[in-house]
Design a protein around this motif. Structure first.
Motif, PDB file in Angstrom:
ATOM      1  N   GLN A 120     -28.055  -8.493  62.147  1.00  0.00           N
ATOM      2  CA  GLN A 120     -27.441  -7.951  60.887  1.00  0.00           C
ATOM      3  C   GLN A 120     -26.792  -6.584  61.317  1.00  0.00           C
ATOM      4  OE1 GLN A 120     -27.109  -8.986  57.742  1.00  0.00           O
ATOM      5  NE2 GLN A 120     -28.164 -10.949  58.721  1.00  0.00           N
ATOM      6  N   PRO A 121     -25.343  -6.303  60.659  1.00  0.00           N
ATOM      7  CA  PRO A 121     -24.781  -5.101  61.095  1.00  0.00           C
ATOM      8  C   PRO A 121     -25.706  -3.725  60.973  1.00  0.00           C
ATOM      9  CG  PRO A 121     -23.471  -6.600  59.763  1.00  0.00           C
ATOM     10  CD  PRO A 121     -24.719  -7.048  59.763  1.00  0.00           C
ATOM     11  N   VAL A 122     -25.409  -2.894  61.627  1.00  0.00           N
ATOM     12  CA  VAL A 122     -26.292  -1.499  61.466  1.00  0.00           C
ATOM     13  C   VAL A 122     -25.604  -0.906  60.334  1.00  0.00           C
ATOM     14  CG1 VAL A 122     -26.496   0.704  62.477  1.00  0.00           C
ATOM     15  CG2 VAL A 122     -26.550  -1.110  63.948  1.00  0.00           C
ATOM     16  N   ARG A 123     -26.601  -0.113  59.536  1.00  0.00           N
ATOM     17  CA  ARG A 123     -26.125   0.619  58.327  1.00  0.00           C
ATOM     18  C   ARG A 123     -26.298   2.050  58.657  1.00  0.00           C
ATOM     19  NH1 ARG A 123     -25.950  -0.747  52.522  1.00  0.00           N
ATOM     20  NH2 ARG A 123     -26.432   1.035  51.355  1.00  0.00           N
ATOM     21  N   ILE A 124     -25.297   2.831  58.303  1.00  0.00           N
ATOM     22  CA  ILE A 124     -25.272   4.274  58.771  1.00  0.00           C
ATOM     23  C   ILE A 124     -24.956   4.916  57.339  1.00  0.00           C
ATOM     24  CG2 ILE A 124     -23.843   5.967  59.731  1.00  0.00           C
ATOM     25  CD1 ILE A 124     -25.556   4.126  61.696  1.00  0.00           C
ATOM     26  N   ALA A 125     -25.882   5.800  57.029  1.00  0.00           N
ATOM     27  CA  ALA A 125     -25.592   6.914  55.882  1.00  0.00           C
ATOM     28  C   ALA A 125     -24.778   8.037  56.196  1.00  0.00           C
ATOM     29  CB  ALA A 125     -26.790   7.127  55.275  1.00  0.00           C
ATOM     30  N   LEU A 126     -23.711   8.334  55.693  1.00  0.00           N
ATOM     31  CA  LEU A 126     -22.814   9.472  55.982  1.00  0.00           C
ATOM     32  C   LEU A 126     -22.901  10.555  54.820  1.00  0.00           C
ATOM     33  CD1 LEU A 126     -19.451   7.492  56.707  1.00  0.00           C
ATOM     34  CD2 LEU A 126     -21.156   8.592  58.339  1.00  0.00           C
ATOM     35  N   ILE A 127     -23.492  11.606  54.909  1.00  0.00           N
ATOM     36  CA  ILE A 127     -23.848  12.507  54.006  1.00  0.00           C
ATOM     37  C   ILE A 127     -22.891  13.710  54.044  1.00  0.00           C
ATOM     38  CG2 ILE A 127     -25.661  13.892  52.811  1.00  0.00           C
ATOM     39  CD1 ILE A 127     -27.672  11.955  53.813  1.00  0.00           C
ATOM     40  N   HIS A 128     -22.182  14.217  52.809  1.00  0.00           N
ATOM     41  CA  HIS A 128     -21.245  14.957  52.993  1.00  0.00           C
ATOM     42  C   HIS A 128     -21.462  16.114  52.000  1.00  0.00           C
ATOM     43  CE1 HIS A 128     -18.862  11.528  54.653  1.00  0.00           C
ATOM     44  NE2 HIS A 128     -19.410  10.936  53.586  1.00  0.00           N
ATOM     45  N   ALA A 129     -21.042  17.461  52.487  1.00  0.00           N
ATOM     46  CA  ALA A 129     -20.992  18.443  51.377  1.00  0.00           C
ATOM     47  C   ALA A 129     -19.757  18.963  51.239  1.00  0.00           C
ATOM     48  CB  ALA A 129     -21.898  19.757  52.344  1.00  0.00           C
ATOM     49  N   LEU A 130     -18.640  18.553  51.727  1.00  0.00           N
ATOM     50  CA  LEU A 130     -17.356  18.743  51.302  1.00  0.00           C
ATOM     51  C   LEU A 130     -16.612  17.378  51.191  1.00  0.00           C
ATOM     52  CD1 LEU A 130     -16.466  21.331  53.978  1.00  0.00           C
ATOM     53  CD2 LEU A 130     -16.494  21.886  51.799  1.00  0.00           C
ATOM     54  N   ALA A 131     -15.768  17.185  50.251  1.00  0.00           N
ATOM     55  CA  ALA A 131     -15.251  16.229  49.915  1.00  0.00           C
ATOM     56  C   ALA A 131     -14.147  15.854  50.910  1.00  0.00           C
ATOM     57  CB  ALA A 131     -14.246  16.162  48.594  1.00  0.00           C
ATOM     58  N   HIS A 132     -13.659  16.948  51.605  1.00  0.00           N
ATOM     59  CA  HIS A 132     -12.424  16.764  52.779  1.00  0.00           C
ATOM     60  C   HIS A 132     -13.052  15.825  53.842  1.00  0.00           C
ATOM     61  CE1 HIS A 132      -9.955  18.711  50.228  1.00  0.00           C
ATOM     62  NE2 HIS A 132     -10.600  20.023  50.411  1.00  0.00           N
ATOM     63  N   SER A 133     -14.515  15.810  54.337  1.00  0.00           N
ATOM     64  CA  SER A 133     -15.149  15.414  55.179  1.00  0.00           C
ATOM     65  C   SER A 133     -15.085  13.718  55.141  1.00  0.00           C
ATOM     66  CB  SER A 133     -16.481  15.910  55.437  1.00  0.00           C
ATOM     67  OG  SER A 133     -16.474  17.316  55.619  1.00  0.00           O
ATOM     68  N   VAL A 134     -15.225  13.357  53.946  1.00  0.00           N
ATOM     69  CA  VAL A 134     -15.191  11.874  53.581  1.00  0.00           C
ATOM     70  C   VAL A 134     -14.228  11.134  54.587  1.00  0.00           C
ATOM     71  CG1 VAL A 134     -15.416   9.955  51.911  1.00  0.00           C
ATOM     72  CG2 VAL A 134     -16.307  12.191  51.455  1.00  0.00           C
ATOM     73  N   GLU A 135     -12.833  11.270  54.499  1.00  0.00           N
ATOM     74  CA  GLU A 135     -12.051  10.276  54.783  1.00  0.00           C
ATOM     75  C   GLU A 135     -12.001  10.555  56.247  1.00  0.00           C
ATOM     76  OE1 GLU A 135      -8.532   9.205  56.779  1.00  0.00           O
ATOM     77  OE2 GLU A 135      -8.956  11.367  56.799  1.00  0.00           O
ATOM     78  N   PRO A 136     -12.037  11.477  57.036  1.00  0.00           N
ATOM     79  CA  PRO A 136     -12.082  11.746  58.640  1.00  0.00           C
ATOM     80  C   PRO A 136     -13.130  10.803  59.366  1.00  0.00           C
ATOM     81  CG  PRO A 136     -11.833  13.827  57.634  1.00  0.00           C
ATOM     82  CD  PRO A 136     -12.036  13.047  56.557  1.00  0.00           C
ATOM     83  N   ILE A 137     -14.179  11.142  58.825  1.00  0.00           N
ATOM     84  CA  ILE A 137     -15.479  10.340  59.525  1.00  0.00           C
ATOM     85  C   ILE A 137     -15.176   8.743  59.014  1.00  0.00           C
ATOM     86  CG2 ILE A 137     -17.232  10.718  57.549  1.00  0.00           C
ATOM     87  CD1 ILE A 137     -17.730   9.955  61.175  1.00  0.00           C
ATOM     88  N   ALA A 168     -33.918   4.994  51.928  1.00  0.00           N
ATOM     89  CA  ALA A 168     -34.447   4.134  50.987  1.00  0.00           C
ATOM     90  C   ALA A 168     -33.602   2.971  50.721  1.00  0.00           C
ATOM     91  CB  ALA A 168     -34.796   4.580  49.653  1.00  0.00           C
ATOM     92  N   THR A 169     -32.316   3.240  50.854  1.00  0.00           N
ATOM     93  CA  THR A 169     -31.047   2.028  50.677  1.00  0.00           C
ATOM     94  C   THR A 169     -31.156   1.318  51.629  1.00  0.00           C
ATOM     95  OG1 THR A 169     -29.295   3.235  51.635  1.00  0.00           O
ATOM     96  CG2 THR A 169     -29.803   3.627  49.461  1.00  0.00           C
ATOM     97  N   GLY A 170     -31.981   1.430  53.034  1.00  0.00           N
ATOM     98  CA  GLY A 170     -31.851   0.765  54.194  1.00  0.00           C
ATOM     99  C   GLY A 170     -31.124   1.283  55.332  1.00  0.00           C
ATOM    100  N   ALA A 171     -30.591   2.677  55.302  1.00  0.00           N
ATOM    101  CA  ALA A 171     -29.924   3.156  56.529  1.00  0.00           C
ATOM    102  C   ALA A 171     -30.721   3.208  57.647  1.00  0.00           C
ATOM    103  CB  ALA A 171     -29.365   4.668  56.008  1.00  0.00           C
ATOM    104  N   GLN A 172     -30.112   2.905  58.683  1.00  0.00           N
ATOM    105  CA  GLN A 172     -30.820   3.054  59.934  1.00  0.00           C
ATOM    106  C   GLN A 172     -30.392   4.383  60.850  1.00  0.00           C
ATOM    107  OE1 GLN A 172     -29.156  -1.195  59.917  1.00  0.00           O
ATOM    108  NE2 GLN A 172     -30.715  -1.333  61.688  1.00  0.00           N
ATOM    109  N   GLY A 173     -29.551   5.007  60.239  1.00  0.00           N
ATOM    110  CA  GLY A 173     -29.151   6.113  60.959  1.00  0.00           C
ATOM    111  C   GLY A 173     -28.275   6.839  60.027  1.00  0.00           C
ATOM    112  N   ILE A 174     -28.550   8.420  60.139  1.00  0.00           N
ATOM    113  CA  ILE A 174     -28.048   9.232  59.097  1.00  0.00           C
ATOM    114  C   ILE A 174     -27.020  10.319  59.749  1.00  0.00           C
ATOM    115  CG2 ILE A 174     -28.406  11.097  57.247  1.00  0.00           C
ATOM    116  CD1 ILE A 174     -30.985   9.617  56.610  1.00  0.00           C
ATOM    117  N   LEU A 175     -25.588  10.455  59.482  1.00  0.00           N
ATOM    118  CA  LEU A 175     -25.009  11.412  59.958  1.00  0.00           C
ATOM    119  C   LEU A 175     -24.481  12.527  59.087  1.00  0.00           C
ATOM    120  CD1 LEU A 175     -23.153  12.772  62.012  1.00  0.00           C
ATOM    121  CD2 LEU A 175     -21.321  10.967  61.481  1.00  0.00           C
TER     122      LEU A 175
END
Length: 217
Positions: free
Chosen positions: A3-20, A69-76
């Motif tokens: 199965q594909p790896v699931r990555i959680a991307l956690i942001h404190a700035l809206a501007h960070s969403v698009e670049p990552i 809890a959503t199944g993320a295997q890594g968090i950035l």
């Protein structure tokens, strides 16, 4: 078939969403991405003056617990001003990669010969991030005044101009490489390279590379 790896991307700035997300799509398109944004984190840190207190630590733990809890295997995490909060989250999860936004880039920069210029557009980043560098890395720091305000106003080119101006100053001081400290600044990388001719490191590029090495089958 794995199965594909699931990555959680956690942001404190809206501007960070698009670049990552752009870097993930370019460098690791098969990974499944989930994005969590709480832009009050950075606003509260800048406004309250309480620093990274117990309440801020708990907010980060809640976000990480939800992601796992959503199944993320890594968090950035993608905001560089919250290092101790992220370290606490990682310490509770030795079974999975939990990355600070800048740790992969710092590891890359530790291999650079000569002074490194660190540019931020969010002032608290220059309080917390320099201590994360190995002591053997000669570091020069600078704040791109007005860059974040320009980005908040929708003026991307104005943001880039402010970052380039600081980059030129650091290059003139003898820096051998430049680092853009925040995910939201990655958009200026090409302009900084063109203006200075120096190697330019971004947090999205280094972070995705490290996560993929850790988790890709």
């Amino acid at each position: 078939m794995s199965q594909p790896v699931r990555i959680a991307l956690i942001h404190a700035l809206a501007h960070s969403v698009e670049p990552i997300n752009a870097e993930m799509a370019r460098a690791w398109p098969e990974a499944i991405r989930m994005n969590l944004l709480d832009d009050s984190l950075s606003a509260d840190l800048a406004r309250d003056g309480r620093g990274l207190d117990a309440a801020m630590h708990e907010r980060f733990e809640c976000l990480a617990a939800y992601a796992e809890a959503t199944g993320a295997q890594g968090i950035l995490f993608t905001c560089s001003a919250f290092g101790p909060c992220i370290e606490a989250v990682a310490a509770r999860r030795p079974h999975m990669p939990v990355l600070k936004p800048n740790e992969a880039m710092i590891a890359d920069l530790a291999r650079v010969q000569g002074p490194v210029g660190l540019i931020a557009s969010f002032a608290p980043t220059l309080v917390s991030m320099p201590a994360e560098f190995p002591p053997q890395v000669p570091l020069k720091t600078a704040l791109a005044e007005g860059a974040m305000a320009a980005l908040n106003a929708g003026d991307g080119p104005g943001h880039d101009v402010a970052v380039v101006a600081v980059a030129r100053h650091l290059a003139a001081q003898g820096c051998q490489a430049l680092a853009l400290a925040q995910f939201s600044m990655a958009r200026a990388a090409a302009a900084v390279t063109a203006a200075t001719g120096l190697p330019v490191f971004t947090t999205p590029g280094s972070a995705v590379g490290l996560l993929r090495r850790q988790l890709a089958p």
